[in-house]
Design an enzyme around this catalytic site. Structure first.
Site, PDB file in Angstrom:
ATOM      1  N   ASP A  36       0.827  -1.196   0.000  1.00 43.63           N
ATOM      2  CA  ASP A  36       0.000   0.000   0.000  1.00 43.63           C
ATOM      3  C   ASP A  36       0.869   1.257   0.000  1.00 43.63           C
ATOM      4  O   ASP A  36       1.973   1.237   0.537  1.00 43.63           O
ATOM      5  CB  ASP A  36      -0.897  -0.039   1.257  1.00 43.63           C
ATOM      6  CG  ASP A  36      -2.097   0.875   1.129  1.00 43.63           C
ATOM      7  OD1 ASP A  36      -2.324   1.433   0.033  1.00 43.63           O
ATOM      8  OD2 ASP A  36      -2.809   1.032   2.137  1.00 43.63           O
ATOM      9  N   ASN A  84     -10.351  -2.883  -6.550  1.00 45.20           N
ATOM     10  CA  ASN A  84      -9.544  -1.899  -7.280  1.00 45.20           C
ATOM     11  C   ASN A  84     -10.162  -1.460  -8.607  1.00 45.20           C
ATOM     12  O   ASN A  84      -9.751  -0.447  -9.182  1.00 45.20           O
ATOM     13  CB  ASN A  84      -8.114  -2.422  -7.524  1.00 45.20           C
ATOM     14  CG  ASN A  84      -7.234  -2.396  -6.289  1.00 45.20           C
ATOM     15  OD1 ASN A  84      -6.283  -3.156  -6.161  1.00 45.20           O
ATOM     16  ND2 ASN A  84      -7.531  -1.502  -5.348  1.00 45.20           N
TER      17      ASN A  84
HETATM   18  C1  FPP Z   1      -1.536   0.258  -3.487  1.00 48.29           C
HETATM   19  O1  FPP Z   1      -1.155   1.571  -3.585  1.00 48.29           O
HETATM   20  C2  FPP Z   1      -1.075  -0.618  -4.544  1.00 48.29           C
HETATM   21  C3  FPP Z   1      -1.863  -1.205  -5.513  1.00 48.29           C
HETATM   22  C4  FPP Z   1      -3.275  -0.932  -5.696  1.00 48.29           C
HETATM   23  C5  FPP Z   1      -1.381  -2.190  -6.476  1.00 48.29           C
HETATM   24  C6  FPP Z   1      -0.014  -2.745  -6.291  1.00 48.29           C
HETATM   25  C7  FPP Z   1       0.682  -2.637  -7.571  1.00 48.29           C
HETATM   26  C8  FPP Z   1       2.012  -2.586  -7.738  1.00 48.29           C
HETATM   27  C9  FPP Z   1       2.980  -2.710  -6.617  1.00 48.29           C
HETATM   28  C10 FPP Z   1       2.599  -2.343  -9.070  1.00 48.29           C
HETATM   29  C11 FPP Z   1       2.462  -3.417 -10.089  1.00 48.29           C
HETATM   30  C12 FPP Z   1       2.607  -4.789  -9.595  1.00 48.29           C
HETATM   31  C13 FPP Z   1       3.346  -5.793 -10.116  1.00 48.29           C
HETATM   32  C14 FPP Z   1       3.184  -7.131  -9.481  1.00 48.29           C
HETATM   33  C15 FPP Z   1       4.300  -5.639 -11.239  1.00 48.29           C
HETATM   34  P1  FPP Z   1      -2.315   2.662  -3.616  1.00 48.29           P
HETATM   35  O2  FPP Z   1      -2.485   3.088  -5.024  1.00 48.29           O
HETATM   36  O3  FPP Z   1      -3.533   2.144  -2.944  1.00 48.29           O
HETATM   37  O4  FPP Z   1      -1.673   3.815  -2.752  1.00 48.29           O
HETATM   38  P2  FPP Z   1      -2.440   4.937  -1.910  1.00 48.29           P
HETATM   39  O5  FPP Z   1      -3.197   4.232  -0.836  1.00 48.29           O
HETATM   40  O6  FPP Z   1      -1.308   5.761  -1.373  1.00 48.29           O
HETATM   41  O7  FPP Z   1      -3.315   5.686  -2.864  1.00 48.29           O
END
Ligand code: FPP
Length: 264
Positions: A36, A84
């Site tokens: 996250d 998501n």
């Molecule tokens: C959360 O950050 C992360 C995600 C929704 C997805 C995770 C994706 C990756 C790490 C990148 C691609 C993955 C791979 C396996 C190549 P957020 O967007 O919820 O952050 P925030 O809470 O600060 O908005």
């Protein structure tokens, strides 16, 4: 220290000191991660959220390799939740594109480190090109043994439980009074994978967010304020040390209580 570990945790670094404190005989078999904070990481730098996901993908690579070298057997990454899809279309599209591109370019990392890829989540909702690439890499790495990297994609813990119940009902012939936890767990998407011993959640949120609900009944939870793109091998070692400091009781009383008064 073995050479492949010395390379990764070089002498004289904070990582090396942390590594030296780790008990190699008490590592978690399975580590699950809620990655996250990509969006906040990007916002803090005045960048688009997609840049946060790109940096997050680099952290995935780093942590995967570190976990494999340390001897962890299963690493499950919550990469796309069934919730998501509510995000802006462009961000959703970028996440799947990023995943597809990384699978292509990181196949070498998987094969070089003898890593197997396994996907959990509802496959029928995954965009075609990404699913095709995922299944190709799953097939190519099916024989690898050192560590299994589990990508949770279009995954929701409740949906996983509902799907298991559907499978059981569709199979028929199960006597309700004989249904036990083992039989049920064998119908979950994680069949054959041990329950996580440790959950790491980055960016400070204290929630499970519908991740592996059944499987995490006795999982130890480590929450760090570090945002996922900043999460490096040092933070992984800190999480493992935190885990090794816990007393796991699985509903029993602690050893100290159990043996109190037994000393002569
Ligand atoms: C959360 O950050 C992360 C995600 C929704 C997805 C995770 C994706 C990756 C790490 C990148 C691609 C993955 C791979 C396996 C190549 P957020 O967007 O919820 O952050 P925030 O809470 O600060 O908005």
């Amino acid at each position: 220290m073995e050479k492949h570990l010395e390379e990764f945790f070089p002498p004289g670094t904070a990582e090396n000191d942390l590594f030296a404190r780790l008990d190699p005989g008490r590592l978690p078999r399975h580590v699950a991660v809620i990655m996250d904070g990509n969006g906040r990481w990007a916002k803090g730098r005045g960048l688009d959220r997609v840049e946060g996901h790109k940096a997050g993908a680099a952290a995935v690579k780093e942590i995967t390799e570190a976990a494999a070298r340390l001897g962890i057997g299963w690493l499950t990454l919550f990469a796309f939740s069934s919730e998501n899809w509510k995000r802006p279309r462009a961000e959703v599209g970028s996440l799947w594109r990023l995943l597809r591109l990384h699978l292509g370019s990181d196949l070498e990392l998987l094969t070089r480190n003898d890593l197997r890829l396994r996907v959990i989540g509802r496959r029928d909702g995954i965009p075609g090109p990404a699913l095709k690439e995922l299944e190709r890499v799953e097939a190519l790495t099916a024989g690898n043994r050192r560590m299994t990297v589990v990508f949770a994609l279009n995954y929701g813990g409740r949906a996983d439980i509902v799907d298991a119940a559907r499978r059981l009902l569709a199979e028929g012939g199960v006597d309700p009074s004989r249904l036990d936890e083992e039989t049920f767990a064998a119908r979950l998407s994680t069949a054959g994978i041990p329950d996580p011993d440790l959950l790491i959640r980055t960016s400070g949120e204290m929630r499970l967010s519908n991740f592996l609900l059944w499987q995490m009944a006795y999982t130890e939870i480590h929450v760090t304020p570090v945002l996922w793109p900043d999460f490096g091998r040092r933070h992984l070692l800190e999480a493992l040390l935190d885990f090794q400091g816990r007393e796991r009781r699985f509903g029993d009383v602690g050893a100290a209580v159990k043996h109190a008064g037994q000393r002569t």
